[in-house]
Motif scaffolding. Structure first.
Motif, PDB file in Angstrom:
ATOM      1  N   GLN A  58      36.301  21.672  32.922  1.00  0.00           N
ATOM      2  CA  GLN A  58      36.872  21.369  31.618  1.00  0.00           C
ATOM      3  C   GLN A  58      37.144  19.865  31.568  1.00  0.00           C
ATOM      4  OE1 GLN A  58      37.013  23.245  29.193  1.00  0.00           O
ATOM      5  NE2 GLN A  58      37.592  25.341  29.657  1.00  0.00           N
ATOM      6  N   SER A  60      38.732  17.946  29.464  1.00  0.00           N
ATOM      7  CA  SER A  60      39.975  17.429  28.893  1.00  0.00           C
ATOM      8  C   SER A  60      41.186  17.666  29.785  1.00  0.00           C
ATOM      9  CB  SER A  60      40.210  18.082  27.530  1.00  0.00           C
ATOM     10  OG  SER A  60      40.312  19.464  27.704  1.00  0.00           O
ATOM     11  N   CYS A  92      33.746  34.361  21.961  1.00  0.00           N
ATOM     12  CA  CYS A  92      35.070  34.448  22.578  1.00  0.00           C
ATOM     13  C   CYS A  92      35.000  35.514  23.668  1.00  0.00           C
ATOM     14  CB  CYS A  92      36.136  34.822  21.553  1.00  0.00           C
ATOM     15  SG  CYS A  92      37.830  34.787  22.222  1.00  0.00           S
ATOM     16  N   TYR A 164      47.125  35.353  22.753  1.00  0.00           N
ATOM     17  CA  TYR A 164      46.689  33.966  22.904  1.00  0.00           C
ATOM     18  C   TYR A 164      46.481  33.617  24.373  1.00  0.00           C
ATOM     19  CZ  TYR A 164      47.085  29.017  23.744  1.00  0.00           C
ATOM     20  OH  TYR A 164      46.860  27.759  24.226  1.00  0.00           O
ATOM     21  N   PRO A 168      42.700  31.992  25.151  1.00  0.00           N
ATOM     22  CA  PRO A 168      43.101  30.678  24.646  1.00  0.00           C
ATOM     23  C   PRO A 168      41.940  29.813  24.153  1.00  0.00           C
ATOM     24  CG  PRO A 168      43.060  30.631  27.032  1.00  0.00           C
ATOM     25  CD  PRO A 168      42.763  32.059  26.626  1.00  0.00           C
ATOM     26  N   GLU A 169      40.718  30.213  24.473  1.00  0.00           N
ATOM     27  CA  GLU A 169      39.565  29.387  24.130  1.00  0.00           C
ATOM     28  C   GLU A 169      38.435  30.203  23.522  1.00  0.00           C
ATOM     29  OE1 GLU A 169      39.823  25.999  27.657  1.00  0.00           O
ATOM     30  OE2 GLU A 169      38.596  27.786  27.967  1.00  0.00           O
ATOM     31  N   THR A 180      33.853  23.616  23.528  1.00  0.00           N
ATOM     32  CA  THR A 180      35.025  24.437  23.815  1.00  0.00           C
ATOM     33  C   THR A 180      36.044  24.244  22.697  1.00  0.00           C
ATOM     34  OG1 THR A 180      34.707  24.099  26.187  1.00  0.00           O
ATOM     35  CG2 THR A 180      36.824  24.981  25.490  1.00  0.00           C
ATOM     36  N   ARG A 182      39.749  24.791  22.100  1.00  0.00           N
ATOM     37  CA  ARG A 182      41.018  25.091  22.769  1.00  0.00           C
ATOM     38  C   ARG A 182      42.094  25.270  21.702  1.00  0.00           C
ATOM     39  NH1 ARG A 182      43.230  21.332  25.934  1.00  0.00           N
ATOM     40  NH2 ARG A 182      42.163  19.571  24.947  1.00  0.00           N
ATOM     41  N   SER A 221      51.499  26.776  22.714  1.00  0.00           N
ATOM     42  CA  SER A 221      50.362  26.329  23.510  1.00  0.00           C
ATOM     43  C   SER A 221      50.690  25.000  24.174  1.00  0.00           C
ATOM     44  CB  SER A 221      49.123  26.170  22.613  1.00  0.00           C
ATOM     45  OG  SER A 221      48.080  25.512  23.307  1.00  0.00           O
ATOM     46  N   VAL A 223      48.370  22.881  24.557  1.00  0.00           N
ATOM     47  CA  VAL A 223      47.419  21.963  23.934  1.00  0.00           C
ATOM     48  C   VAL A 223      48.120  21.221  22.796  1.00  0.00           C
ATOM     49  CG1 VAL A 223      45.210  21.741  22.737  1.00  0.00           C
ATOM     50  CG2 VAL A 223      45.509  23.510  24.501  1.00  0.00           C
ATOM     51  N   GLY A 250      41.734  24.782  16.674  1.00  0.00           N
ATOM     52  CA  GLY A 250      41.513  24.433  18.057  1.00  0.00           C
ATOM     53  C   GLY A 250      40.922  23.044  18.218  1.00  0.00           C
ATOM     54  N   ASP A 253      36.237  20.175  22.569  1.00  0.00           N
ATOM     55  CA  ASP A 253      35.736  19.404  23.693  1.00  0.00           C
ATOM     56  C   ASP A 253      34.280  19.772  23.933  1.00  0.00           C
ATOM     57  OD1 ASP A 253      38.106  18.028  24.431  1.00  0.00           O
ATOM     58  OD2 ASP A 253      38.868  19.843  25.402  1.00  0.00           O
TER      59      ASP A 253
END
Length: 256
Positions: A58, A60, A92, A164, A168-169, A180, A182, A221, A223, A250, A253
């Motif tokens: 990932q 980020s 998802c 969630y 989450p993604e 992605t 997020r 979250s 994020v 979201g 990325d």
């Protein structure tokens, strides 16, 4: 006595007729939904291979260990032969969300047409026609809330923290790369809210918008969106009040 009998049979016939009409309408809707479900199942089998475990980092999240992602392998050439308006495939993990995403000339066509162009009230997921592809600060993907659980019906589950945390993604697979999404916010919005705002006059206005939608979230979250981030918004119907919608936002990325 005769009048009572006549009225009785009129009521019986009226109720029976109403039930028959209701039953026929219900059957027609069920049949249409089922045809849409089968069409998308067939599409997946023809253009999507069995998800393969792929090591990915990932970008980020610094110092995160290598993880294994199970992502579909999409044949975009075959998909474009069916519909050249395809921009990506939304996925998802461990949910029903695994669908193509076209972008039409307007925001009406795919409300009642499947991805292959068949007229069907189930419609298709689709990218807002006003978006410049997926390059804008906020790109919006719409989809119906289906009573049979398909398309975007599961988005409303993001009202629960546990759901969630389990999902989450999401991933938007495109011909060029995999994005992605997020998630950082989900909530019920009114049709006149700014959840679907696509353009902003400045970074400050965009940053203020991000703060507002973050504060409205049903879940918490880690994020935190920045004004330099791009956002993808997922939008579906909600029946809390007239004109209600359920939206998820979201940060985007590039995975690979």
């Amino acid at each position: 006595m005769k009048k009572r009998r006549i009225l009785y049979w009129i009521c019986v016939l009226f109720c029976t007729g109403g039930l028959l009409v209701f039953g026929w309408l219900f059957f027609q809707q069920w049949q249409e939904y089922r045809m849409g479900e089968l069409a998308y199942d067939k599409l997946q089998k023809s253009v999507v291979s069995v998800p393969q475990k792929t090591p990915a980092q990932q970008p980020s999240i610094p110092f995160q260990e290598e993880i294994q992602l199970e992502l579909p392998q999409v044949d975009f050439e075959a998909l474009a032969d069916i519909n050249p308006e395809v921009v990506g495939w939304l996925y998802c993990p461990n949910t029903v969300i695994s669908y193509p995403v076209p972008q039409g000339e307007n925001n009406s066509y795919y409300l009642n047409h499947l991805f292959d162009g068949t007229r069907n009230s189930a419609g298709s997921l689709f990218l807002d026609s006003r978006c410049q592809g997926l390059t804008g600060q906020n790109s919006v993907i719409y989809g119906h809330y289906m009573k049979n659980g398909t398309l975007f019906a599961s988005l409303s589950k993001y009202q629960e923290q546990a759901y969630y945390e389990a999902h989450p993604e999401l991933f938007l697979i495109t011909p060029e790369n995999t994005l992605t999404i997020r998630l950082f916010s989900a909530y019920i919005a009114g049709e006149n809210d700014d959840a679907w705002q696509l353009t902003f006059s400045s970074q400050e206005e965009y940053g203020a918008w991000l703060e507002r939608i973050l504060e409205r979230s049903c879940f918490t979250s880690e994020v935190i969106p920045q004004s330099t981030d791009r956002v993808i918004t997922l939008s579906t119907c909600n029946y809390m009040f007239p004109g209600a919608r359920f939206v998820c936002h979201g940060v985007v990325d590039t995975l690979r």
